[in-house]
Structures are given as C-alpha cells and as structure tokens.
Design a protein around this motif. Structure first.
Motif, PDB file in Angstrom:
ATOM      1  N   ARG A  42       0.816  -1.215   0.000  1.00 55.86           N
ATOM      2  CA  ARG A  42       0.000   0.000   0.000  1.00 55.86           C
ATOM      3  C   ARG A  42       0.851   1.268   0.000  1.00 55.86           C
ATOM      4  O   ARG A  42       0.314   2.375  -0.086  1.00 55.86           O
ATOM      5  N   SER A  43       2.149   1.111   0.138  1.00 51.10           N
ATOM      6  CA  SER A  43       3.051   2.263   0.165  1.00 51.10           C
ATOM      7  C   SER A  43       4.411   1.825  -0.355  1.00 51.10           C
ATOM      8  O   SER A  43       4.674   0.626  -0.515  1.00 51.10           O
ATOM      9  N   VAL A 138      -0.947  -3.383 -10.801  1.00 55.18           N
ATOM     10  CA  VAL A 138      -1.649  -2.958  -9.587  1.00 55.18           C
ATOM     11  C   VAL A 138      -0.719  -2.125  -8.707  1.00 55.18           C
ATOM     12  O   VAL A 138      -1.092  -1.057  -8.221  1.00 55.18           O
ATOM     13  N   ARG A 141       0.151   1.326 -10.328  1.00 56.49           N
ATOM     14  CA  ARG A 141      -0.985   2.257 -10.270  1.00 56.49           C
ATOM     15  C   ARG A 141      -1.237   2.729  -8.839  1.00 56.49           C
ATOM     16  O   ARG A 141      -1.436   3.924  -8.593  1.00 56.49           O
ATOM     17  N   ARG A 142      -1.187   1.807  -7.900  1.00 62.30           N
ATOM     18  CA  ARG A 142      -1.489   2.144  -6.508  1.00 62.30           C
ATOM     19  C   ARG A 142      -0.461   3.099  -5.914  1.00 62.30           C
ATOM     20  O   ARG A 142      -0.803   3.998  -5.141  1.00 62.30           O
ATOM     21  N   ASP A 144       1.605   5.032  -7.751  1.00 57.38           N
ATOM     22  CA  ASP A 144       1.908   6.074  -8.731  1.00 57.38           C
ATOM     23  C   ASP A 144       3.365   6.008  -9.161  1.00 57.38           C
ATOM     24  O   ASP A 144       4.097   7.005  -9.169  1.00 57.38           O
TER      25      ASP A 144
END
Length: 215
Positions: A42-43, A138, A141-142, A144
């Motif tokens: 997520r990061s 994924v 995109r998540r 950037d």
C-alpha cells in the motif's frame, strides 16, 4: 482446412510438470496467503519490505541452483535468475540490499543435490515470474510509480519469463523421469515454497502458513 482454422495440438505435458503441479498445490496456496500480493503493498515502504523479503529467499536459492549439477538436462543453470533485479529495485527505493555472507549462505535453505531436486527448485522460482504480470500494474498504479520503477523484479525487466517457462517445459518433456525422481522433485519444490515463506516471515511479520503441516 486452412492453416489458420486448423486446431492447435495441445503442447505435451511432462509427467514431471504434472507431478510438480499436483504435489505442491497446498504449499503454493499457503505461500500466496503468506505473501498476500499485491494486497499488502500500500506504500513504497511496503514495497521495500516485500522486495527485501523476496531477496532473503531468492538470493540463497538462486546461488544453490546455479551450483547444482544440471547434467542430463539441456537447460541454462541460471535460467530466470532475478536476484539482481531485486537489488536494483531496492536501491531505486533508497534501500540497501542485504548482500552479506549470512544472507547468501543460509543453512536452512533447501539443498539441490541431484537433477530432480534442482528441477523442483527451479519450478518454484520460474513459476513466480508468471504471476508478476498480474502484480505489476496494480502496484504501479497504486503507488503512482512510472512503468518499471522499482518493479523490475515483478516485471522481470530485460528478461522473457514466458520463453523461460516454455524452455523449462520443453526440457522436462525431452527427458524420461523415474518415479523416485518425480518424488525427489516434488519434495524439493515443497521445501522451496516453505523456505521462501520462512525467509520472508521475519521481514513481513507473522508465522508463515507454508511452514505449517499440511494434512
């Protein structure tokens, strides 16, 4: 019937590949649950942790596979090697890869003594490259990320994982395998799945499901 309309003959499947697929299904699914990709990313910090966890497994495994005796199988001993891509991705994220001797020589890493066991180990690592095509878009995109930025490992940048897999399949078909060799390959592949999960666990947190006893 035209060539275009002629149905394609199915590619032959080696008994070795069939045995590996059937014999490692539980370990494969357990490792997927452990890693939870791309869900846990997520990061950029998450991505760095995942890449470090993968390096902890890939580095000793690829070193042992390259040193294995591949006599009797027309296959590059370094087929699909991707440790350098993991290192490059970590550096792109500002992290320093763990290249110490302890990381290279882990006594708990599976041994690949004999061709069949080497095939089992290579099966696991080559197969992982195919899943990268799903994970990569994924993650980029998540987070950037520009295409290929810190995702070289998942993309297998500069490599051809589809071709590597076809070469692997063809090499397995070209050789006859005895029942003991099939058992040895499956055991080594299971050990490899378990080791990847065990190497990743201290970095990602939690007990690896792949190491739990499968009934």
């Amino acid at each position: 019937m035209s060539e275009q309309a002629r149905p394609r003959r199915p590619e032959p499947i080696s008994p070795m590949l069939a045995a590996l697929r059937a014999g490692t299904r539980e370990q494969h699914l357990a490792l997927e649950r452990d890693l939870d990709l791309p869900g846990r990313i997520r990061s950029r910090t998450d991505l760095s942790s995942v890449l470090s966890a993968m390096l902890a497994g890939w580095q000793p495994l690829e070193r042992r596979l390259a040193a294995a005796d591949w006599t009797g199988l027309r296959l590059d001993p370094r087929l699909g090697e991707a440790t350098d891509l993991l290192r490059a991705d970590l550096r792109a994220l500002g992290a320093e890869p763990n290249d110490g001797e302890a990381a290279l020589e882990r006594p708990d890493a599976p041994g690949f003594d004999g061709l069949a066991r080497a095939v089992g180990g290579r099966y696991v690592l080559l197969g992982s490259a195919l899943g990268g095509r799903v994970i990569t878009p994924v993650v980029e995109r998540r987070l950037d990320l520009p295409e290929g930025a810190a995702t070289r490992f998942f993309r297998r940048s500069g490599m051809a994982p589809g071709r590597d897999w076809r070469d692997f399949r063809a090499a397995l078909v070209a050789r006859d395998w005895s029942p003991p060799e099939l058992d040895q390959a499956v055991a080594a592949a299971r050990d490899t799945f378990v080791f990847v999960g065990r190497a990743a666990a201290p970095i990602l947190g939690g007990r690896p499901a792949a190491s739990r006893r499968v009934a």
